[in-house]
Scaffold this motif. Structure first.
Motif, PDB file in Angstrom:
ATOM      1  N   LEU A 232     -25.284 -26.572 -24.750  1.00 33.93           N
ATOM      2  CA  LEU A 232     -24.278 -26.530 -23.694  1.00 33.93           C
ATOM      3  C   LEU A 232     -24.848 -25.945 -22.402  1.00 33.93           C
ATOM      4  CD1 LEU A 232     -21.193 -25.335 -25.765  1.00 33.93           C
ATOM      5  CD2 LEU A 232     -21.437 -27.549 -24.615  1.00 33.93           C
ATOM      6  N   ALA A 233     -25.932 -25.170 -22.513  1.00 34.28           N
ATOM      7  CA  ALA A 233     -26.565 -24.610 -21.319  1.00 34.28           C
ATOM      8  C   ALA A 233     -27.267 -25.677 -20.495  1.00 34.28           C
ATOM      9  CB  ALA A 233     -27.565 -23.525 -21.721  1.00 34.28           C
ATOM     10  N   GLY A 234     -27.450 -26.863 -21.056  1.00 31.85           N
ATOM     11  CA  GLY A 234     -28.110 -27.944 -20.331  1.00 31.85           C
ATOM     12  C   GLY A 234     -29.615 -27.864 -20.456  1.00 31.85           C
ATOM     13  N   GLY A 235     -30.266 -28.903 -19.965  1.00 31.05           N
ATOM     14  CA  GLY A 235     -31.724 -28.909 -19.958  1.00 31.05           C
ATOM     15  C   GLY A 235     -32.377 -29.678 -21.070  1.00 31.05           C
ATOM     16  N   SER A 236     -31.605 -30.078 -22.092  1.00 27.76           N
ATOM     17  CA  SER A 236     -32.228 -30.769 -23.223  1.00 27.76           C
ATOM     18  C   SER A 236     -32.362 -32.263 -22.992  1.00 27.76           C
ATOM     19  CB  SER A 236     -31.421 -30.528 -24.500  1.00 27.76           C
ATOM     20  OG  SER A 236     -30.181 -31.220 -24.456  1.00 27.76           O
ATOM     21  N   GLY A 237     -31.398 -32.842 -22.313  1.00 23.27           N
ATOM     22  CA  GLY A 237     -31.387 -34.295 -22.143  1.00 23.27           C
ATOM     23  C   GLY A 237     -30.754 -35.029 -23.298  1.00 23.27           C
ATOM     24  N   ILE A 238     -30.175 -34.310 -24.262  1.00 24.53           N
ATOM     25  CA  ILE A 238     -29.552 -34.958 -25.412  1.00 24.53           C
ATOM     26  C   ILE A 238     -28.217 -35.570 -25.001  1.00 24.53           C
ATOM     27  CG2 ILE A 238     -28.175 -32.994 -26.227  1.00 24.53           C
ATOM     28  CD1 ILE A 238     -29.192 -33.658 -29.063  1.00 24.53           C
ATOM     29  N   ASN A 239     -27.810 -36.602 -25.733  1.00 27.91           N
ATOM     30  CA  ASN A 239     -26.506 -37.208 -25.487  1.00 27.91           C
ATOM     31  C   ASN A 239     -25.422 -36.177 -25.805  1.00 27.91           C
ATOM     32  OD1 ASN A 239     -24.083 -38.699 -25.577  1.00 27.91           O
ATOM     33  ND2 ASN A 239     -25.140 -40.543 -26.255  1.00 27.91           N
ATOM     34  N   PRO A 240     -24.597 -35.792 -24.845  1.00 22.10           N
ATOM     35  CA  PRO A 240     -23.611 -34.726 -25.087  1.00 22.10           C
ATOM     36  C   PRO A 240     -22.545 -35.086 -26.097  1.00 22.10           C
ATOM     37  CG  PRO A 240     -23.258 -35.747 -22.940  1.00 22.10           C
ATOM     38  CD  PRO A 240     -24.554 -36.294 -23.455  1.00 22.10           C
ATOM     39  N   ALA A 241     -22.464 -36.347 -26.472  1.00 19.51           N
ATOM     40  CA  ALA A 241     -21.447 -36.731 -27.453  1.00 19.51           C
ATOM     41  C   ALA A 241     -21.684 -36.089 -28.820  1.00 19.51           C
ATOM     42  CB  ALA A 241     -21.419 -38.254 -27.594  1.00 19.51           C
TER      43      ALA A 241
END
Length: 455
Positions: A96-105
């Motif tokens: 949730l902090a961001g930065g991974s690039g993973i699909n947020p779904a």
């Protein structure tokens, strides 16, 4: 419990793991932003268009699912479901902090797994402090329905018929490395240990107060003037709390042994060390430890996954626990001595009887384990993957050892508690000592499960 990638604490991790707390996601905005950026990236991206480790220069098409299947290879006994649940909440918060690039779904699916009692079948061994790859790859295969989830009702703590839908999500190849690029399992263990050790160290002050009273130890070393002359925060806080628990009487002796006279200094250093470790762990609970880090319009290849700060903090903490336990055994020795208690030797009910003598053996056995567990992990390293990964932090082992410290520290303090109780109250003839010790352990164990302290 609301998760936003910024405010997760060790106490909250413990509450999700053992207290059945449910989680909700407050915002996916940062995760969505990094995912949008990741979809626009051009050129080689580690683990997305290339292999990993020594294969970093080899261009591959859709390497992610192979990465998950090859890395889901832990060994040893399974960890308890509560620890696996703690890992899930840590990784969810980091994503949730961001930065991974993973699909947020995938993130709401992880939240559902936590809330409905699903945990991955993680095994003990498989990480060296450069990312919990085996644990998170195993979790990813559960999401892909290639491995079965473990299911346990988090509210009732029992296995049973499953009414909830099994958490599934079709992770894409580009989601694979972003999902596993984290030390979430290590941080989860560390957070649990930090939370419980906080309560044990607080309880140790109450136990010491009983011993102070039992031997008429002087409160003079705890005086505010003494603390102001050497203003370490933990020392001052411990001294102030212990002063409040004691009746101020004229000192019986000019100077007491170090177990009393230096208690605030030694135990205060332990509480300071614990607080530094907590801050270190909570920084990483809310950090983007991703490699590569998706930020701005770029993929930043980096070493944020490395656990050196965590390992060093936990090494120092385990060493501090030994010091505070050593003083507990020193006070226990005075409780066996008629010169300090005014009672029969070993707190026996008659001269020559063994009384509570065996408590010293039990405490020293537990202390020996604590000393062994305090050996630093950060003096070692590992070189793997054909030399491309040439250092390891071993925070995984540091966190595991911190968890293992809980039992022997509890036993040491319980021995002092049982002896101090007998010293303060006339012993009952033929009273089984094991009853005293077990009751002392139950008292201390309850402190580890108590509500998180407000800060």
């Amino acid at each position: 419990m609301e998760l936003d990638g910024a405010g997760l604490t060790c106490a909250q991790v413990h509450e999700v793991a053992y207290g059945g707390a449910r989680v909700t996601i407050t915002s996916l905005d940062r995760a969505r932003a990094s995912w949008a950026t990741a979809r626009e990236l051009k050129g080689p991206v580690y683990g997305q268009t290339t292999g990993v480790g020594a294969n970093r220069d080899i261009t591959l098409e859709a390497p992610g699912l192979d990465l998950l299947r090859s890395h889901a290879c832990g060994a040893g006994p399974p960890i308890e479901p509560a620890r696996a649940r703690a890992m899930l909440v840590v990784r969810l918060n980091q994503l949730l902090a961001g930065g991974s690039g993973i699909n947020p779904a995938v993130l709401p699916v992880l939240a559902d797994a936590i809330n409905h009692g699903f945990t991955p079948p993680i095994q003990t061994y498989g990480a060296i402090g450069t990312g919990d790859l085996t644990a998170l790859a195993t979790t990813a295969l559960c999401l892909l329905d290639e491995l079965p989830w473990h299911h346990e009702d988090p509210q009732r703590r029992r296995k049973g018929p499953r009414a909830e839908a099994v958490p599934r999500y079709p992770l894409a190849s580009t989601d694979a490395l972003p999902f596993i690029s984290s030390g979430a399992a290590t941080l989860a263990d560390a957070a649990i240990a930090i939370h419980r050790l906080h309560h044990l160290l607080e309880a140790a002050i109450d136990v010491a107060a009983m011993s102070f009273t039992a031997v008429d130890a002087s409160a003079e070393p705890l005086a505010a003037a003494v603390q102001e002359a050497r203003p370490h925060p933990g020392q001052a806080a411990v001294a102030a709390r212990l002063r409040g628990l004691l009746t101020q009487e004229p000192p019986t002796r000019i100077q007491d042994p170090y177990g009393y006279r230096a208690f605030a200094q030694v135990h205060g250093a332990a509480t300071d060390t614990l607080d530094r470790a907590r801050r270190t762990i909570e920084t990483d609970l809310n950090s983007a430890t991703e490699n590569p880090l998706i930020s701005g319009s770029l993929a930043w290849h980096n070493g944020n996954f490395h656990s050196a700060p965590v390992a060093l903090a936990l090494d120092a903490l385990r060493a501090a626990l030994v010091q505070t336990a050593q003083l507990s055994t020193a006070r226990l020795a005075t409780l066996m001595d008629p010169a300090y208690t005014g009672r029969h030797a070993f707190l026996a009910d008659r001269p020559g009887a063994s009384g509570a003598m065996i408590l010293e053996y039990v405490a020293q056995d537990a202390l020996a384990d604590l000393r062994h567990l305090a050996n630093p992990v950060t003096t070692g390293t590992a070189v793997i993957s054909r030399g491309t990964e040439d250092h390891a932090g071993f925070a995984t082992q540091a966190a595991r050892h911190a968890l293992r410290c809980l039992e022997p520290l509890e036993i040491v303090l319980a021995c002092e508690h049982a002896a101090a109780t007998r010293a303060l109250h006339a012993p009952v003839p033929d009273h089984p000592l094991t009853t005293d010790l077990n009751e002392s352990r139950r008292t201390l164990h309850r402190t580890q499960r108590s509500d998180p302290p407000s800060r």
